[in-house]
Scaffold this motif. Structure first.
Motif, PDB file in Angstrom:
ATOM      1  N   LEU A   6       7.249  26.016 -11.402  1.00  0.00           N
ATOM      2  CA  LEU A   6       8.002  25.208 -12.361  1.00  0.00           C
ATOM      3  C   LEU A   6       7.609  23.738 -12.302  1.00  0.00           C
ATOM      4  N   GLY A   7       6.926  23.349 -11.257  1.00  0.00           N
ATOM      5  CA  GLY A   7       6.444  21.976 -11.125  1.00  0.00           C
ATOM      6  C   GLY A   7       5.335  21.916 -10.102  1.00  0.00           C
ATOM      7  N   THR A   8       4.254  21.224 -10.429  1.00  0.00           N
ATOM      8  CA  THR A   8       3.069  21.210  -9.566  1.00  0.00           C
ATOM      9  C   THR A   8       2.576  19.797  -9.263  1.00  0.00           C
ATOM     10  N   CYS A   9       3.398  18.789  -9.597  1.00  0.00           N
ATOM     11  CA  CYS A   9       2.993  17.404  -9.389  1.00  0.00           C
ATOM     12  C   CYS A   9       3.554  16.876  -8.068  1.00  0.00           C
ATOM     13  N   ALA A  10       2.879  15.902  -7.509  1.00  0.00           N
ATOM     14  CA  ALA A  10       3.324  15.287  -6.256  1.00  0.00           C
ATOM     15  C   ALA A  10       3.929  13.920  -6.527  1.00  0.00           C
ATOM     16  N   GLY A  11       5.032  13.620  -5.853  1.00  0.00           N
ATOM     17  CA  GLY A  11       5.608  12.279  -5.911  1.00  0.00           C
ATOM     18  C   GLY A  11       6.340  11.987  -7.199  1.00  0.00           C
ATOM     19  N   THR A  12       5.622  11.839  -8.282  1.00  0.00           N
ATOM     20  CA  THR A  12       6.214  11.563  -9.586  1.00  0.00           C
ATOM     21  C   THR A  12       5.648  12.528 -10.614  1.00  0.00           C
ATOM     22  N   PRO A  13       6.406  12.824 -11.672  1.00  0.00           N
ATOM     23  CA  PRO A  13       5.883  13.725 -12.701  1.00  0.00           C
ATOM     24  C   PRO A  13       4.836  13.029 -13.563  1.00  0.00           C
ATOM     25  N   SER A  14       4.052  13.815 -14.258  1.00  0.00           N
ATOM     26  CA  SER A  14       3.115  13.285 -15.244  1.00  0.00           C
ATOM     27  C   SER A  14       3.499  13.873 -16.599  1.00  0.00           C
ATOM     28  N   LEU A  15       2.795  13.500 -17.633  1.00  0.00           N
ATOM     29  CA  LEU A  15       3.085  14.054 -18.952  1.00  0.00           C
ATOM     30  C   LEU A  15       2.728  15.533 -19.028  1.00  0.00           C
ATOM     31  N   GLN A  16       1.895  15.982 -18.108  1.00  0.00           N
ATOM     32  CA  GLN A  16       1.440  17.373 -18.139  1.00  0.00           C
ATOM     33  C   GLN A  16       2.148  18.262 -17.123  1.00  0.00           C
ATOM     34  N   ARG A  17       2.686  17.645 -16.047  1.00  0.00           N
ATOM     35  CA  ARG A  17       3.230  18.451 -14.959  1.00  0.00           C
ATOM     36  C   ARG A  17       4.518  17.827 -14.414  1.00  0.00           C
ATOM     37  N   ASN A  18       5.463  18.685 -14.028  1.00  0.00           N
ATOM     38  CA  ASN A  18       6.698  18.215 -13.409  1.00  0.00           C
ATOM     39  C   ASN A  18       6.543  18.231 -11.889  1.00  0.00           C
ATOM     40  N   VAL A  19       7.531  17.657 -11.189  1.00  0.00           N
ATOM     41  CA  VAL A  19       7.498  17.655  -9.724  1.00  0.00           C
ATOM     42  C   VAL A  19       7.899  19.024  -9.167  1.00  0.00           C
ATOM     43  N   THR A  20       7.825  19.167  -7.863  1.00  0.00           N
ATOM     44  CA  THR A  20       7.779  20.471  -7.214  1.00  0.00           C
ATOM     45  C   THR A  20       9.001  21.367  -7.389  1.00  0.00           C
ATOM     46  N   ALA A  21       8.745  22.594  -7.755  1.00  0.00           N
ATOM     47  CA  ALA A  21       9.718  23.687  -7.736  1.00  0.00           C
ATOM     48  C   ALA A  21       8.933  24.982  -7.939  1.00  0.00           C
ATOM     49  N   ILE A  22       9.210  25.963  -7.099  1.00  0.00           N
ATOM     50  CA  ILE A  22       8.519  27.258  -7.167  1.00  0.00           C
ATOM     51  C   ILE A  22       9.561  28.365  -7.109  1.00  0.00           C
ATOM     52  N   ALA A  23       9.537  29.275  -8.063  1.00  0.00           N
ATOM     53  CA  ALA A  23      10.483  30.390  -8.087  1.00  0.00           C
ATOM     54  C   ALA A  23       9.798  31.655  -7.593  1.00  0.00           C
ATOM     55  N   LEU A  24      10.497  32.397  -6.755  1.00  0.00           N
ATOM     56  CA  LEU A  24      10.011  33.683  -6.251  1.00  0.00           C
ATOM     57  C   LEU A  24      10.948  34.768  -6.762  1.00  0.00           C
ATOM     58  N   THR A  25      10.424  35.676  -7.567  1.00  0.00           N
ATOM     59  CA  THR A  25      11.210  36.800  -8.072  1.00  0.00           C
ATOM     60  C   THR A  25      10.939  38.018  -7.204  1.00  0.00           C
ATOM     61  N   LEU A  26      12.003  38.619  -6.695  1.00  0.00           N
ATOM     62  CA  LEU A  26      11.880  39.786  -5.822  1.00  0.00           C
ATOM     63  C   LEU A  26      11.868  41.036  -6.688  1.00  0.00           C
ATOM     64  N   SER A  27      10.726  41.682  -6.746  1.00  0.00           N
ATOM     65  CA  SER A  27      10.529  42.785  -7.690  1.00  0.00           C
ATOM     66  C   SER A  27      11.431  43.975  -7.432  1.00  0.00           C
ATOM     67  N   ASN A  28      11.835  44.183  -6.165  1.00  0.00           N
ATOM     68  CA  ASN A  28      12.631  45.365  -5.856  1.00  0.00           C
ATOM     69  C   ASN A  28      14.079  45.227  -6.285  1.00  0.00           C
TER      70      ASN A  28
END
Length: 303
Positions: A6-28
Motif C-alpha cells: 500500500l506504500g513503498t516510499c521512504a520518509g516522505t510520500p511522492s506523487l507516485q508512491r505513498n509511505v510504508t504499509a504492507i498488507a498480508l492476506t491469509l489465504s486459509n
C-alpha cells in the motif's frame, strides 16, 4: 498468502508512491494483517481490493512517522464505518501512548475491541497455524523485523492405499487426514500416519523494518520463501544510508543471498527516486541477487 503493498516510499510520500504499509492476506481464512501504517494508509486501503472488516492485526516495526502516522485515521474511520470486529496492534514500547494520546487529544474513539501489545524481541503471536516472531534491527530508534511462519500441513491421504487395505470411506477419513488413529466398526485400529504422504511445508516470510546491515538478517530471513527488505538508497550512497539506519540496494540483496531467501521484494525507496529510477535500483539488486522483485504501490505478490 498474498502481499499487497500500500506504500513503498521512504520518509516522505511522492506523487507516485505513498509511505510504508504492507498488507498480508491469509489465504486459509481470508483475514488481513497490516505491517506498518504510514500517513494516508486508509486512502490506499480504499483504493485496493482489501476490506477493512477483514483487518485483524497491525504489526508496527518502529515509531517513526512514516510508519505510524496513518494509525489514528485508520482506527477512527474503521469505527465510523461500523466495523465491530476486534483489532490487535503490536509494536515497540510507546505505541500504546501514541495511540491513546492522539485519540484522546482529538476527541476520537474506537467502537470495536482494541488491544495494544508492546513487544520485545521473540515470539509475539502464535495461533496453532501461524507463528510471528520479532527480531531487533539496526536503526536509529527501536525497530523490529517480523518473521511469519505457517505450520507444516499434513500430507495428502492416499486413497488408493486405503482402498487396497479394505478400509471403507467414512467420517473417520477426516481424523486419518490429521494423522490420528481410529478404530473401525470391525475393530481394526488404523493409524492415519501410515496413509499420509510427505508433509507440505508451510510458507514463511520476513518483513523488515528500517535497518542498516545487521547480522540478525541471516536469522530473521533464514531460508524464507519471501523476504521484504528496505532499499532506501542506491549502492553509491551507502555511507549516507547506513548513517541514518538504512540499507542500499546491494546491501539488501546481499542480506537476501546470505540468508538463503528464495525471493527478495525490494521496497521503501527514497522519494528522490521516480519509477524510472527504481528500475535502476532493481538492476543493482538483481546483479547480486537475481530473484529480486520491485514493489510498487498496489502491487500484489503471491507467497
Amino acid at each position: 498468502m498474498q502481499l499487497t503493498f500500500l506504500g513503498t516510499c521512504a520518509g516522505t510520500p511522492s506523487l507516485q508512491r505513498n509511505v510504508t504499509a504492507i498488507a498480508l492476506t491469509l489465504s486459509n481464512r481470508g483475514d488481513c494483517w497490516l505491517f506498518d501504517c504510514g500517513e494516508g494508509t486508509q486512502h490506499q486501503f480504499m483504493r485496493s481490493a482489501l476490506k477493512p472488516g477483514k483487518l485483524e492485526k497491525i504489526f508496527i516495526t518502529h515509531l517513526h512517522g512514516d510508519h505510524i502516522f496513518g494509525l489514528p485515521g485508520l482506527l477512527t474511520s474503521r469505527s465510523m464505518g461500523g466495523v465491530a470486529t476486534p483489532l490487535t496492534l503490536y509494536g515497540p514500547k510507546g505505541l500504546k501512548a501514541f495511540v491513546e494520546t492522539t485519540l484522546s487529544l482529538s476527541a476520537s474513539f474506537v467502537t470495536f475491541p482494541l488491544e495494544i501489545v508492546e513487544i520485545e524481541a521473540g515470539e509475539v503471536y502464535r495461533d496453532g497455524g501461524i507463528t510471528v516472531t520479532a527480531w531487533p534491527l539496526s536503526h536509529v530508534v527501536e525497530c523490529y523485523g517480523y518473521r511469519i511462519e505457517e505450520q507444516d500441513k499434513p500430507g495428502v491421504l492416499d486413497a488408493e492405499k486405503l482402498q487396497a487395505d479394505g478400509i471403507p470411506r467414512g467420517a473417520w477419513f477426516q481424523r486419518l487426514k490429521q494423522g490420528e488413529t481410529v478404530v473401525l466398526e470391525d475393530g481394526r485400529r488404523v493409524n492415519g500416519g501410515d496413509y499420509l504422504g510427505p508433509s507440505i511445508p508451510g510458507k514463511s516470510l520476513a518483513i523488515f523494518g528500517d535497518t542498516a546491515p545487521t547480522p540478525v538478517a541471516c536469522k530473521l530471513a533464514a531460508n524464507v520463501d519471501v523476504m521484504v527488505h528496505e532499499t532506501t538508497l542506491e549502492a553509491a550512497m551507502a555511507e549516507k544510508a547506513n548513517g541514518r539506519g538504512h540499507s542500499t540496494t546491494v546491501q539488501a540483496a546481499t542480506a537476501a543471498k546470505q540468508a538463503g531467501a528464495k525471493r527478495l521484494i525490494a521496497t521503501h525507496f527514497s522519494s528522490r527516486y521516480s519509477f524510472a529510477d527504481c528500475e535502476r535500483l532493481l538492476a543493482e539488486c538483481q546483479a547480486v541477487f537475481p530473484a529480486t522483485e520491485l514493489a510498487r504501490d498496489f502491487a500484489v505478490f503471491e507467497v
